[in-house]
Scaffold this motif. Sequence first.
Motif, PDB file in Angstrom:
ATOM      1  N   THR A 182     -10.758   0.883   0.449  1.00  0.00           N
ATOM      2  CA  THR A 182     -10.799   0.887   1.909  1.00  0.00           C
ATOM      3  C   THR A 182     -12.079   1.586   2.357  1.00  0.00           C
ATOM      4  O   THR A 182     -12.755   2.234   1.549  1.00  0.00           O
ATOM      5  N   GLU A 238      -6.867   5.304  -2.409  1.00  0.00           N
ATOM      6  CA  GLU A 238      -5.452   5.257  -2.005  1.00  0.00           C
ATOM      7  C   GLU A 238      -4.640   4.364  -2.938  1.00  0.00           C
ATOM      8  O   GLU A 238      -3.517   4.699  -3.298  1.00  0.00           O
ATOM      9  N   SER A 267       8.469   6.596   2.167  1.00  0.00           N
ATOM     10  CA  SER A 267       7.113   6.883   2.654  1.00  0.00           C
ATOM     11  C   SER A 267       6.048   6.227   1.761  1.00  0.00           C
ATOM     12  O   SER A 267       4.996   5.819   2.242  1.00  0.00           O
ATOM     13  N   GLU A 276       5.910   2.617   2.792  1.00  0.00           N
ATOM     14  CA  GLU A 276       5.194   2.520   4.071  1.00  0.00           C
ATOM     15  C   GLU A 276       3.692   2.682   3.878  1.00  0.00           C
ATOM     16  O   GLU A 276       2.895   1.965   4.494  1.00  0.00           O
ATOM     17  N   ARG A 277       3.290   3.623   3.015  1.00  0.00           N
ATOM     18  CA  ARG A 277       1.859   3.823   2.726  1.00  0.00           C
ATOM     19  C   ARG A 277       1.255   2.573   2.102  1.00  0.00           C
ATOM     20  O   ARG A 277       0.128   2.181   2.428  1.00  0.00           O
ATOM     21  N   ARG A 327       0.751  -0.030   4.790  1.00  0.00           N
ATOM     22  CA  ARG A 327      -0.411   0.333   5.625  1.00  0.00           C
ATOM     23  C   ARG A 327      -1.715   0.061   4.883  1.00  0.00           C
ATOM     24  O   ARG A 327      -2.683  -0.416   5.469  1.00  0.00           O
ATOM     25  N   GLU A 380      -2.482  -3.588   5.025  1.00  0.00           N
ATOM     26  CA  GLU A 380      -3.000  -3.939   6.361  1.00  0.00           C
ATOM     27  C   GLU A 380      -4.476  -3.582   6.480  1.00  0.00           C
ATOM     28  O   GLU A 380      -5.278  -4.362   6.978  1.00  0.00           O
ATOM     29  N   LYS A 381      -4.841  -2.377   6.010  1.00  0.00           N
ATOM     30  CA  LYS A 381      -6.250  -1.939   6.079  1.00  0.00           C
ATOM     31  C   LYS A 381      -7.140  -2.876   5.268  1.00  0.00           C
ATOM     32  O   LYS A 381      -8.250  -3.199   5.678  1.00  0.00           O
TER      33      LYS A 381
END
Length: 125
Positions: free
Chosen positions: A28, A78, A111, A114-115, A118, A121-122
């Motif tokens: 990212t 990430e 979590s 969810e990470r 996300r 998406e990025k």
Amino acid sequence: MKSSLESGEPCVRHKCVKCCIETEMPLTEEDIRRISGLGYKVEEFSVRDGKKFRLKNKFGRCVFLTDEGCKIYAFRPEGCRLYPLVFDDSLKKPVLDELCPYREEFDIKKSDLERLLRLIEKLET
């Protein structure tokens, strides 16, 4: 007792670097900024894959992999932090990567899921 994804404890304990071999880890903008902030030039650690960037391999291994492990472990991308949790396109859901021999030693939390979503998406923007 299972370990959190973020800890990477099973990887460290077993000295496993299997996911660092022939890596295709996407990066990212935040990953690139964080790693560049350590003094590395973007072209030293990444390759362009179309419009996106991913970690570079050197001799079939992640450019940051040393005999002692990842030399930027605290600053790793990430996707590396979330591994072995990956998104399976065919199943359309997060799964634990079959490549990881210690995947069952990780405790996956809501979590983490969810990470991962996300992160996807990025990477798609």
